[in-house]
Design a protein around this motif. Structure first.
Motif, mmCIF file in Angstrom:
data_model
loop_
_atom_site.group_PDB
_atom_site.id
_atom_site.type_symbol
_atom_site.label_atom_id
_atom_site.label_comp_id
_atom_site.label_asym_id
_atom_site.label_seq_id
_atom_site.Cartn_x
_atom_site.Cartn_y
_atom_site.Cartn_z
ATOM 1 N N PHE A 196 0.677 -1.489 -0.713
ATOM 2 C CA PHE A 196 0.172 0.197 -0.150
ATOM 3 C C PHE A 196 0.571 1.542 0.514
ATOM 4 O O PHE A 196 0.371 2.326 0.407
ATOM 5 C CB PHE A 196 -0.694 0.310 1.258
ATOM 6 N N TRP A 201 -1.271 4.964 -4.842
ATOM 7 C CA TRP A 201 -3.163 5.171 -4.555
ATOM 8 C C TRP A 201 -3.564 5.762 -4.781
ATOM 9 O O TRP A 201 -4.707 6.236 -5.689
ATOM 10 C CB TRP A 201 -3.460 4.101 -3.381
ATOM 11 N N ILE A 221 -7.353 0.126 0.630
ATOM 12 C CA ILE A 221 -6.850 1.113 -0.053
ATOM 13 C C ILE A 221 -7.180 2.448 0.277
ATOM 14 O O ILE A 221 -6.843 3.621 0.468
ATOM 15 C CB ILE A 221 -6.996 1.542 -1.709
#
Length: 389
Positions: A196, A201, A221
């Motif tokens: 992550f 993201w 996320i």
């Protein structure tokens, strides 16, 4: 024999003894021993364990429990009393998905029968081991019990007498679904926090997770710092999406942040608002190359210009790589690939170089190009494809 540590002998012995470990785990889980011990406030005698699990005597179940306790699963006290420990807690199936569901699937008699046929499947190179053992493919066995009657080529006395009944097939499918969810969670755990943090993201606006299961990956996320603006779309089979609602609620993901779509990606994606990012995690391992092309074509219909298509998948170690066979949560990537090959004709776990070759072929058939590859160490690799004209 000369004195020494005998590393090769230990290696081979540890591998073939895996059959005994697997079957002992299967005995514990199928008899409900983890739930019995975990729900008891005091240690339980072997006599009570035998009675409550339907064993005629305590002699054989005691030897199984004693041996497993010696390996750290459960704890034996004086006078043949046992109590749960963390390992036993991980095997209970009455508190949501667990390693017990993985044992229920991987160590099941259905898989056991398939592995008996595995040598023939390797030699013939045609039908999978599961098909040779059960005369139908894995997914028909699990999900088409109402339509397809079970009639295996041979009936072995070594496997369960209720093999192939509708109830048995339903229970097997239940264990499979929970096992795959647990496996996905273990992959995430292996890659934390890199999975992550390695990918930006925060630059995404609207992410669609195809075959996203209960939403473990997508929900993580959405909860990342700086990702509060992202909206999610999860697309999966109808029965899976029903479980997704419960999982997202448990994870405190607000309804307005995730749109749930039901269907089959090979049939197309239901009409929805355009997305800038699409994720497929461990999805392409069950598709043929032609089906992957179909998936990419269907995704182009909802993907914005310059949109991102991200393949998230664990990679098998390359040939002669002896350093990356086991993840930190104990997953054996190479042997997991062997299992997929034995169970599904379409199943392929690939090395990184094999993935790159496959992606190159796919991009020549559909308007995408490989933009970047993100490594997560012990976890899956992210292959980022961009749309192109």
């Amino acid at each position: 024999m000369a004195e020494g540590t005998f590393p090769e002998e230990k290696l081979i012995s540890s591998m073939f003894s895996g059959i005994w470990k697997s079957r002992c785990l299967s005995v514990l889980v199928s008899l409900g021993v983890p739930e019995l011990l975990c729900n008891s406030v005091t240690p339980v005698s072997i006599q009570e364990i035998a009675e409550r699990t339907g064993c005629h005597t305590g002699e054989k179940i005691y030897k199984v429990l004693r041996t497993m306790a010696q390996w750290g699963i459960g704890e034996e006290l004086i006078e043949k009393h046992f109590k749960a420990n963390r390992a036993m807690e991980l095997l209970r199936r009455d508190k949501g998905q667990s390693l017990g569901h993985m044992v229920g699937y991987y160590a099941s008699d259905e898989v056991w029968a398939a592995m008996l046929a595995f040598p023939q499947a390797v030699k013939d190179g045609g039908d999978t081991a599961f098909e040779l053992a059960h005369a139908m493919n894995l997914y028909d066995y699990m999900y088409r019990a109402e339509e397809l009657e079970y009639s295996p080529p041979t009936k072995s006395e070594d496997i369960a007498s209720d093999m192939g009944t509708k109830q048995r097939r339903s229970e097997f499918a239940h264990n499979y679904d929970r096992a795959m969810s647990m496996l996905s969670q273990m992959e995430l755990d292996s890659a934390l926090p890199t999975l992550f943090t390695v990918y930006p993201w925060v630059k995404c606006e609207r992410i669609m997770d195809i075959g996203g299961g209960e939403g473990q990956f997508l929900s993580q996320i959405l909860k990342l710092p700086g990702c509060e603006h992202i909206k999610g779309v999860l697309f999966d089979f109808p029965d899976v999406v029903e479980r997704t609602k419960l999982f997202l609620a448990k994870e405190n993901v607000p309804d307005h942040r995730v749109t749930l779509l039901k269907g089959d990606i090979l049939d197309g994606i239901p009409k929805c608002k355009e997305v800038d990012t699409i994720i497929v995690k461990n999805l392409f391992v069950i598709f043929t190359e032609d089906e992957m092309v179909k998936v990419l074509e269907n995704c182009r219909q909802v993907l914005a210009a310059h949109g991102k298509f991200i393949i998230v998948n664990s990679c098998n170690p390359e040939a002669r790589d002896t350093e990356h066979n086991v993840t930190k949560t104990g997953l054996h990537l190479g042997f997991r690939g062997i299992h997929i090959m034995a169970m599904s004709k379409m199943g392929h776990f690939r090395t990184k170089s094999e993935w790159l070759n496959l992606i190159d072929r796919l991009c020549k058939k559909v308007a995408f190009r490989l933009n970047a590859v993100y490594e997560t160490g012990d976890g899956p690799t992210l292959f980022e494809l961009l749309t192109c004209e």
